[in-house]
Design an enzyme around this catalytic site. Sequence first.
Site, PDB file in Angstrom:
ATOM      1  N   LEU A  66       0.867  -1.178   0.000  1.00 32.58           N
ATOM      2  CA  LEU A  66       0.000   0.000   0.000  1.00 32.58           C
ATOM      3  C   LEU A  66       0.901   1.224   0.000  1.00 32.58           C
ATOM      4  CD1 LEU A  66      -2.765  -0.783   2.693  1.00 32.58           C
ATOM      5  CD2 LEU A  66      -2.994  -0.910   0.208  1.00 32.58           C
ATOM      6  N   ASP A  67       0.449   2.308  -0.625  1.00 34.98           N
ATOM      7  CA  ASP A  67       1.215   3.552  -0.619  1.00 34.98           C
ATOM      8  C   ASP A  67       1.427   4.034   0.808  1.00 34.98           C
ATOM      9  OD1 ASP A  67       1.001   3.389  -3.357  1.00 34.98           O
ATOM     10  OD2 ASP A  67      -0.606   4.874  -3.510  1.00 34.98           O
ATOM     11  N   ARG A  68       2.521   4.748   1.022  1.00 33.36           N
ATOM     12  CA  ARG A  68       2.888   5.178   2.366  1.00 33.36           C
ATOM     13  C   ARG A  68       1.777   5.969   3.082  1.00 33.36           C
ATOM     14  NH1 ARG A  68       8.924   6.691   4.308  1.00 33.36           N
ATOM     15  NH2 ARG A  68       8.451   6.638   6.526  1.00 33.36           N
ATOM     16  N   THR A  70      -1.385   5.772   2.691  1.00 39.11           N
ATOM     17  CA  THR A  70      -2.626   4.998   2.696  1.00 39.11           C
ATOM     18  C   THR A  70      -2.678   4.096   3.930  1.00 39.11           C
ATOM     19  OG1 THR A  70      -2.628   5.002   0.283  1.00 39.11           O
ATOM     20  CG2 THR A  70      -4.007   3.369   1.342  1.00 39.11           C
TER      21      THR A  70
END
Length: 230
Positions: A66-68, A70
């Site tokens: 997952l993106d940082r 998120t």
Amino acid sequence: MKTVSNFSNLLVLYEDNHIIVVNKRAGDIVQGDKTGDTPLSEIVKAYIKNKYNKPGNVYLGVVHRLDRPTTGLVIFAKTSKVLPRLNKLFLSKDIYKTYWAVVKSKPPKPEDTLIHWLKKNPKNNKSIAYLNEIKDSKKAILHYHIKKQLDNYYLLEINLETGRHHQIRSQLSSIGCPIKGDLKYGFDRSNKDASIHLHARSIEFIHPVKNIPIKVMAPLPIDPVWDACV
């Protein structure tokens, strides 16, 4: 990389001998990168080592990211045997993931399927969504519907058909609905904690070893806007 000494903030949502599912906080990175910050994978390893008093190194396979900024569900493989099986489930789209996103603008339609071609720019770590295929672009498909209208925002529920770099962020931005706090994709101001209001809410799949249905739901971050979503 910093030494992992404290995993008291780690929220484990599901665990058995093969798989562990945790609720990622905003700011955590799933796997190590050039920042040198301690990744979530190392925190989970330390948790397993401590919980089961394991000697030596602990195995942990990273299945997805997952993106940082998120939050939400992240699955890890606890054995080398189950990692390729989980990878296969992701590749064959036999893992059903649901995301929640908070946006300020009302989408053009109450529900829709978005199809774009995404091209990543490694210089600014950003993906641009195009309506037609261009060189080095990858097809991206998502489905959304408006789940709830808030006082100043809209809560969208999203299901992905593809898993591209910054896919939800880029595709929603392309229809004029950047995610709350996401400066990179056009929102007008950041969140105080540098998060964005994108949350991997739930995941469903058939356990690759036990062959039983698994469904896990991640609690939302503590935040007035997220609080209004439930």
